[in-house]
Design a protein around this motif. Structure first.
Motif, PDB file in Angstrom:
ATOM      1  N   TYR A 398       0.867  -1.185   0.000  1.00 30.92           N
ATOM      2  CA  TYR A 398       0.000   0.000   0.000  1.00 30.92           C
ATOM      3  C   TYR A 398       0.900   1.231   0.000  1.00 30.92           C
ATOM      4  N   GLY A 401      -1.556   6.120   3.026  1.00 28.17           N
ATOM      5  CA  GLY A 401      -2.913   6.035   3.551  1.00 28.17           C
ATOM      6  C   GLY A 401      -3.042   6.639   4.930  1.00 28.17           C
ATOM      7  N   TYR A 403      -6.202   5.719   7.059  1.00 31.20           N
ATOM      8  CA  TYR A 403      -7.538   5.121   7.080  1.00 31.20           C
ATOM      9  C   TYR A 403      -8.390   5.668   8.211  1.00 31.20           C
ATOM     10  N   VAL A 441      -9.929  -0.445   1.333  1.00 36.40           N
ATOM     11  CA  VAL A 441      -8.803   0.024   0.535  1.00 36.40           C
ATOM     12  C   VAL A 441      -8.881  -0.783  -0.745  1.00 36.40           C
TER      13      VAL A 441
END
Ligand code: MCN
Length: 754
Positions: A398, A401, A403, A441
């Protein structure tokens, strides 16, 4: 809407011969006899082609199926252009008639007599795996097309650290893509190179050129593919169909212009379908709300053939298994199974919605099992913002991010605590409130590279040519913005050209929410290159050093020197003269071609919250509130981003509440028209509250991530969880999509023991 678009259907001139396909009425049958004599003498008929007329063409192969390396079973069967000897699903093309117009071609197709010997057919994936099941493909011993496992080793003590292990099932039904514009193609024989000029409705002009070349044995340099406006694709126009190859071949063989546009019924019957995944999910959690492990077993219904990228949805769902959470152990096993149905392949989201649905459903169930508010369980397990780049146990990295930030923002906007209070206070009969959360995601930008060229002509006009191919996403606007920003010119001064393999020699296309990050960045790089050329030309004219010249608001000036400087057009004219200028028709330009290659995928994310009210007397669902907080990095055009999110949410709402392709026991399609297959209409769509967080991607110069599939990824899970939350106090624990009123009502009656 203004009638000024040019779609493939607008390319039918009076001299274009038209094709109709005779399609199999059986799900599984031997073709014992085919008699075309009556059809051949029907009025207006030019030719009739069956599989025997295609002998000598390269045998179709499975082009990139998307099965990961190391699969334990790999039995991939490609479709035929026209069925030879046997049909394996209803709607499979058996013969093509060519006539003066579409009606005559259809009439002729109806005169072809075929004797079929029906064979037992398989409809259900679990039945298809039994040893007693009929086998779809003669050369294969079973209906298992592939099998693979991703993530941690499975073991007896997989959930050793968990205090509670929840087990849920999640089925994502087969969905029809329903583009406004059905599949359409006009192929013209090109005598200049014994090739073809093909206009069609597709997402991947260069991919179609390559596929036609491989399927028909015509060099790809002799095939020109032209794509005008496209009335939607949703993933289902991301490869060349057998019908399209047959039409192109007919044009080549007959040395004529030949076209086909499918009817809505043909589209529902024979365009690829999406989803068709059944998952059994186990999630282990401690009593303090730490997720310890996730095990998923998925079976995906491949239908009768493996289409290009067809294993993609299952592979994507497996790779995205752990979603936005830190889960130490994840094991996803996937089995792809043949049935006698139309093939499945990527459809908006392509595994992302399936992954979010499986995981968020299990997280909700786990919260209930340990007596914790689901919001709190989410909060305790997010990958922290300082952990990026973050490598998942399934092998994805990833890029960036935050989140928790998107999650908290969504909860605040929807007033989560307020709704929970209302839920507790409201009488449960006859209507009960439910709140559903979906944090997700997903990934964007597959195939990692895209090409672009930027040209500036002598009069200062700018054109960006892109290897992407929009079909409703608005690249004309966003890419023009990127280039206009770089040059400081008005957006109107920039044209964006896509979908013409003659003008744009290389390109990958538009799918996987890849265009903003990859094609946008390629355009930006090309524009920067051209800007250098212009700065050099301006420096010559202004008798200054290049590094002292700046381009601002479409004017070139020398830093610190007052005066009007030079206009963009003046410098462009000089640059074109200086470079010798390249010519096409009357236009002379200078330009640069660039390929942007991303070091990795980008990972958009967000949280959606749905609040619903379920009427226990009717099973009807009303969406009271819907909040979507999405993060696609830097947004080029926030309005188009919101348009994409809305479109995706509505498609997901359809999946959650009403859409499902249904076959009967003999594998006849029951949802063969829009009277039978329900899609959302304006009145079904609540007022959506959209918001964003912005966490740029470090992987491209725009800092952008994709957004085209985000809405479709989150909304099924959010709406599902909300409905289940509403009916759980009535004793309902099991439900599956689509959540139609009769299904909910029945579940409530059963829970009441009725
Ligand atoms: N955008 C932006 N800023 C970002 C991200 C995107 O301004 N950070 C803009 C883009 O420039 C583009 C649009 O939003 O104009 C979508 O961009 P992106 O997410 O890169 O996706 P693609 O353009 O590659 O489109 C593909 C995606 C997919 S995979 C499906 S399926 C889908 C979708 O787009 N099918 C659609 N949206 C659709 N919209 C319409 N109208 N019709 C379809 O068939």
């Amino acid at each position: 809407m203004t009638g000024r678009g040019t779609f493939a259907g607008d390319r039918f001139r009076a001299d274009v011969l038209q094709v109709a396909f005779l399609r199999s009425p059986h799900a599984h049958a031997l073709i014992e006899r085919l008699d075309q004599s009556a059809a051949l003498s029907a009025p207006g008929v030019t030719a009739i082609f069956t599989a025997t007329d295609l002998v000598g063409l390269p045998i179709p192969a499975v082009r990139f199926a998307g099965v990961p390396a190391g699969a334990s079973v790999l039995n991939l069967a490609a479709g035929e252009l026209l069925a030879s000897g046997k049909v394996v699903c209803v709607g499979q093309p058996v013969a093509a008639t060519v006539a003066r117009n579409a009606a005559l071609a259809r009439d002729a197709a109806d005169l072809i007599a075929v004797d079929y010997k029906p064979l037992p057919a398989v409809i259900d994936v679990r039945d298809a795996m039994r040893s007693s099941a009929a086998v779809v493909h003669d050369g294969l011993a079973t209906n298992v097309a592939f099998r693979f496992t991703i993530g941690a080793q499975d073991a007896e003590d997989f959930f050793a650290e968990a205090d509670s292990v929840v087990r849920v099932q999640a089925t994502s039904p087969r969905l029809a893509a329903i583009p406004l514009e059905p599949r359409t193609i006009v192929a013209e024989y090109d005598p200049s190179n014994d090739g073809l000029i093909v206009s069609l409705s597709t997402q991947v002009p260069h991919g179609v050129r390559q596929a036609l070349s491989q399927m028909l044995g015509i060099p790809d340099a002799n095939i020109a593919v032209k794509v005008g406006d496209v009335g939607g694709g949703f993933g289902a126009k991301a490869f060349a169909y057998a019908e399209e190859a047959v039409v192109a071949y007919l044009a080549w063989r007959l040395r004529a212009s030949v076209g086909w546009t499918e009817t809505r019924s043909e589209n529902l019957q024979s365009m690829i379908q999406g989803r068709g995944q059944q998952s059994e999910i186990e999630l282990g959690v401690t009593r303090h709300g730490a997720i310890t492990g996730l095990r998923i077993a998925t079976v995906i219904d491949m239908g009768s053939f493996v289409q290009p990228f067809a294993a993609g949805p299952a592979n994507n769902a497996a790779m995205l298994g752990p979603g936005p959470y830190q889960i130490p152990k994840v094991c996803v096993s996937v089995t792809g199974v043949y049935t006698n149905k139309v093939p499945t392949a990527p459809y908006r989201g392509s595994g992302r919605p399936e992954a979010a649905y499986s995981l968020e459903r299990a997280v909700s169930a786990a919260a209930q099992a340990i007596g914790m508010d689901p919001a709190e369980l989410h909060r305790r397990n997010f990958i922290p913002a300082d952990a990026f780049p973050y490598r998942t146990v399934t092998g994805m990295t990833y890029d960036s991010g935050n989140y928790a930030a998107a999650f908290e923002k969504a909860l605040e906007i929807v007033d989560y605590e307020g709704w929970r209070r209302k839920q507790r206070a409201a009488p449960r009969k006859p209507r009960s409130i439910g709140i559903g959360i979906a944090s997700f995601v997903e990934f964007s930008g597959p195939q990692l590279l895209e090409h672009a060229e930027v040209r500036v002509s002598g009069d200062g006009k700018v054109v960006m040519l892109s290897g992407a191919s929009a079909h409703g996403q608005g690249h004309e606007t966003t890419f023009a913005q990127v280039i206009a920003d770089e040059f400081g010119v008005a957006m109107d001064a920039v044209d964006v050209l896509e979908g013409d393999t003659t003008a744009i020699p290389t390109g990958i296309g538009t799918f996987g929410s890849r265009s903003a990050a990859l094609a946008g960045s390629a355009g930006l790089m090309a524009a920067r290159h051209v800007k250098d050329i212009l700065l050099h030309a301006a420096a010559d004219l202004l008798e200054a050093r290049t590094e002292d010249v700046e381009l601002r608001n479409a004017r070139f000036t020398v830093v610190g020197v007052p005066g009007p400087g030079l206009t963009f057009a003046e410098v462009a004219a000089a640059a074109v003269r200086g470079s010798g200028g390249r010519q096409a028709g009357k236009e002379t330009w200078t330009g640069a071609r660039e390929t942007f290659e991303s070091p990795g995928l980008t990972f958009p994310f967000g949280t959606h919250v749905a609040v619903v009210e379920v009427d226990s007397e009717s099973g009807g669902v009303e969406i009271l509130d819907y909040v979507a907080v999405d993060d696609c990095g830097n947004m080029i055009n926030p309005l188009l981003v919101d348009g994409q999110v809305v479109g995706g949410i509505v498609q997901g709402l359809g999946q959650a509440l009403m859409e499902e392709v249904i076959y009967d026991d003999s594998v006849q399609l029951l949802t063969g028209s829009l009277m039978d297959y329900a899609i959302p209409r304006a009145a079904h769509v609540p007022r959506l509250k959209l918001a964003h967080t912005v966490t740029p991607s470090p992987l491209n110069p725009l800092g952008a991530k994709g957004v085209g599939e985000a809405g479709a990824t989150a909304s099924p899970a959010a709406i599902f969880n909300a409905v289940l939350d509403a009916v759980a106090p009535l004793g309902v624990t099991e439900l599956d999509m689509p959540l139609t009123a009769p299904k909910i009502w029945m579940a409530i009656q059963q829970a009441r023991g009725r």
